[in-house]
Design an enzyme around this catalytic site. Structure first.
Site, PDB file in Angstrom:
ATOM      1  CG  ASP A  64      -2.260   0.587   0.995  1.00  0.00           C
ATOM      2  OD1 ASP A  64      -2.359   1.460   0.115  1.00  0.00           O
ATOM      3  OD2 ASP A  64      -3.223   0.215   1.689  1.00  0.00           O
ATOM      4  CG  ASP A  78      -9.659   1.786  -0.139  1.00  0.00           C
ATOM      5  OD1 ASP A  78      -9.045   0.804  -0.594  1.00  0.00           O
ATOM      6  OD2 ASP A  78      -9.132   2.641   0.591  1.00  0.00           O
TER       7      ASP A  78
HETATM    8  C1  GLA Z   1      -5.814   1.482   2.141  1.00  0.00           C
HETATM    9  C2  GLA Z   1      -6.238   0.328   1.264  1.00  0.00           C
HETATM   10  C3  GLA Z   1      -7.329  -0.458   1.955  1.00  0.00           C
HETATM   11  C4  GLA Z   1      -6.832  -0.970   3.288  1.00  0.00           C
HETATM   12  C5  GLA Z   1      -6.351   0.207   4.111  1.00  0.00           C
HETATM   13  C6  GLA Z   1      -5.680  -0.265   5.383  1.00  0.00           C
HETATM   14  O1  GLA Z   1      -6.788   2.444   2.232  1.00  0.00           O
HETATM   15  O2  GLA Z   1      -6.658   0.793   0.024  1.00  0.00           O
HETATM   16  O3  GLA Z   1      -7.756  -1.527   1.155  1.00  0.00           O
HETATM   17  O4  GLA Z   1      -5.801  -1.887   3.082  1.00  0.00           O
HETATM   18  O5  GLA Z   1      -5.421   1.013   3.422  1.00  0.00           O
HETATM   19  O6  GLA Z   1      -5.251   0.779   6.149  1.00  0.00           O
END
Ligand code: GLA
Length: 708
Positions: free
Chosen positions: A455, A519
């Protein structure tokens, strides 16, 4: 490559022929220009045939020669719009008049070597054709041949003259949880420019352009797409030359004096990918899918079976414990998951988004026995282990930031504004780089990780390295980090994620196997988002998960049928907490997973089509097996239809000489409700009637060839 040829021997034109497209360059200008880019033309078309009708008059009231819209248009030769190269030595020798020196030609690659003798630099433009896909890859480099330092303000990756008949431009907008919003506008007057200065690919500026003669449609029309492979700052530009010719230019956006080359040093602009279609957006999409599958993805991630994920994020967010996660492991296995991904929240100090990033050891309170019991449980259920990390970052509240404040990106004495309460690290610092390589390596080895969700959750504001702009260097260092891990651990898949889809691009995908597009799980939002995302990425690369009934982000409630049907044509996963599912929901999900497992083998190798329909609320996605023996159609309706009964839907990609059994599959329990035998030609010309549906629902149809 064939032998290099001298300037006086260069042929007048050079061409690259793909299966369905041809690119012809006119070499008689100082800098070559595109004489033709479009549908494939016969091999016996001569230089004269192409060039004679294209002779342009000079612009009255302007310079004596006609305006040169070359592969690297220059102000110094009279180009009236944005120059393709802007370089200088401390503000001086900014004029450029490049000259072609030699051309290297091979059946699938043309390399043009140019030189600016007074300003003392060389430029090379390499155009290679990926023969499997008809995607043309541009790589443009500049090298300082002078003795003093050369500052590069701009070197476009590609400058592409568009056919004058083109009237529409599509670009991508977006935001967190609603990325890839495709916006089409008419190409009229003035320049269109989209710049990204966020230091990552960005939610709101996916670096690609689609241009078309007519308003882009999925199944028809002439269109060209240009896509940048870069995860940092970029500039996309559309304009016209003074004599009215439209062109697209794109490349890396550089801050003042960000890029300075000493004698002999060179810079290669991010790769750009270009393709042409006479079959609408579907044609572009299919070429890009082939390109990703055959050329971009690392060999070990091509044609692999994509395991069903269970990801803990939405099921427990930061609220993890050994007991809770072990319970989830058992439930995930029961649903049919094949890979268990422990998302954010597993490491020291991580009880919310305010602390912990940087300290990559298991939280001793949540996991007093370490992660081993979870890893063992996952493996004994026959699943692979996956782990979330965000290696490029640190929270102020972390041992890493306390012990090494000098590792944070930026200038000493000046703090970055926080983004999700965190700071970016200076990856270009060798100590940081080494620390991350060894930390990630230890996690992979110790926990036998088969997958990392990598990420990157903040923009880069202070990418200063030695007090100079370092966005380029930081992006490059992130690639080096990804590359090092991907090379060292070829068995470990990497998912590219940045607050959802803020790093979805071909630059990063060279090191990963899939992308997390967003997300948001709500299929209502996902349907359009996934459609635009799919223009560039095939289904197996698109993470698509089933979330909770009530989506946390949109607040909408969706049926399990719609949620599963919308994730089916991606790399399937689950984020909903299984304990929160009703019995019927559980059954639907289990059956959808079984259905995905049965069909993924061919879907992940299939040709994708989106089908145009007069009701814009209908999103119809069809995947057709390479042999045309089988196809799967998912018809989603995301709003109210205008008419009481929607018009028939015309299919595509089937064999028009074959008959097919069309089976309506229930998205409730994934069994066939009804079947009907019909002709491929009829399905593609008259079309099939789709059932009446409610907004936010989907219907599935399987098609199996039953002979002539
Ligand atoms: C980001 C990712 C999510 C999740 C969060 C965790 O926003 O896109 O899918 O993994 O971080 O903090």
């Amino acid at each position: 490559m064939t032998q290099a040829k001298l300037a006086f021997e260069v042929p007048e034109i050079a061409r690259l022929d793909g299966k369905s497209s041809t690119l012809v360059l006119l070499l008689s200008r100082d800098v070559p220009e595109i004489a033709y880019f479009g549908e494939r033309i016969p091999a016996d078309v001569s230089a004269d045939d192409i060039v004679s009708l294209g002779q342009r008059d000079a612009v009255p009231g302007a310079l004596d020669s006609s305006e040169a819209l070359t592969l690297l248009p220059e102000t110094g030769t009279g180009f009236s719009a944005h120059s393709g190269v802007i370089a200088h030595r401390d503000g001086k020798t900014f004029i450029s008049q490049l000259r072609l020196q030699r051309v290297e030609e091979s059946p699938h690659c043309l390399t043009l070597h140019l030189s600016e003798q007074l300003s003392e630099y060389d430029v090379s433009i390499e155009i290679s054709l990926h023969a499997d896909s008809d995607v043309f890859e541009w790589n443009t480099s500049i090298r300082n041949t002078g003795t003093s330092r050369l500052t590069i303000d701009w070197l476009c990756s590609v400058s592409l003259a568009l056919p004058s008949s083109f009237e529409y431009i599509g670009m991508f907008d977006g935001r967190w949880a609603n990325e890839f919003q495709f916006r089409v506008q008419q190409l009229t007057t003035g320049s269109l420019r989209k710049e990204n200065r966020l230091g990552r690919t960005a939610h709101n500026s996916f670096p690609a352009i689609v241009a078309g003669k007519d308003w882009p449609r999925w199944s028809r029309g002439t269109a060209i797409a240009v896509k940048l492979g870069w995860s940092g700052n970029h500039r996309l530009l559309i304009d016209r030359s003074r004599d009215g010719r439209p062109f697209v230019q794109m490349g890396e956006l550089l801050h003042p004096r960000e890029l300075e080359l000493d004698r002999g040093e060179s810079y290669t602009a991010p790769a750009a990918y270009v393709c042409h279609s006479s079959g609408g957006l579907n044609g572009l999409m299919q070429q890009f899918h082939r390109f990703v599958r055959q050329s971009l993805l690392r060999k070990n991630w091509r044609s692999v079976q994509r395991p069903v994920h269970f990801n803990t994020w939405e099921a427990c967010y930061f609220d993890q414990s050994e007991e809770k996660v072990l319970d989830l492991v058992a439930r995930a296995a029961k649903l049919g998951a094949e890979r268990f991904v422990l998302d954010d929240g597993w490491f020291r100090g991580r009880n919310d988004a305010r602390a912990g990033l940087g300290d990559w050891q298991p939280c001793p309170i949540k996991y007093p026995r370490g992660l081993e019991p979870v890893i063992d449980a996952v493996e004994s259920e026959g699943m692979q282990v996956g782990l979330w990390i965000e290696p490029e970052m640190a929270n102020a509240d972390s041992d890493l930031a306390r012990d090494h404040p000098e590792w944070l990106l930026g200038e000493p004495g000046r703090l970055q504004p926080t983004g999700r309460n965190q700071y970016a690290l200076n990856l270009a610092d060798p100590s940081v780089f080494e620390y991350l390589v060894s930390t990630i390596g230890q996690l992979i080895e110790r926990y036998r990780l088969r997958y990392i969700k990598w990420d990157m959750n903040r923009d880069l504001t202070h990418a200063a390295i030695d007090s100079r702009p370092g966005y380029h260097q930081t992006t490059f260092a992130a690639y080096e980090l990804l590359r090092t891990i991907a090379d060292r651990y070829p068995e470990t898949e990497i998912e590219i994620c940045a607050s959802g889809g803020a790093r979805a691009d071909y630059g990063a995908l060279r090191f990963g196997s899939r992308i997390w597009p967003s997300d948001v799980q709500d299929p209502h939002t996902r349907q359009l988002l996934q459609r635009s995302f799919s223009l560039f990425f095939p289904p197996e690369v698109m993470g698509a998960h089933v979330g909770s009934k009530r989506d946390e982000i949109t607040g909408r409630e969706q049926t399990m049928a719609f949620r599963t049907a919308s994730a089916l044509l991606g790399h399937f996963g689950v984020e909903a907490h299984p304990a929160g599912l009703s019995d019927p929901e559980q059954v639907t999900l289990q059956r959808a997973i079984a259905f995905y497992k049965e069909h993924r083998g061919w879907i992940h190798d299939a040709e994708t089509y989106f089908l145009d329909h007069s009701e814009t609320c209908i999103v119809a996605r069809l995947v057709v097996m390479a042999s045309q023996q089988r196809a799967l159609l998912v018809v989603a309706q995301i709003d109210d239809c205008s008419f009481a009964v929607p018009a028939p839907l015309r299919l595509a990609g089937l064999n028009p000489s074959w008959r097919y059994r069309l089976s309506h599959v229930s998205a409730e329990d994934y069994v066939v409700i009804s079947s009907h035998d019909t002709h491929g030609a009829v399905l593609q010309t008259l079309g099939m009637q789709i059932p009446l549906m409610q907004p936010d629902s989907a219907s599935l149809f399987l098609l199996d060839a039953i002979g002539k």
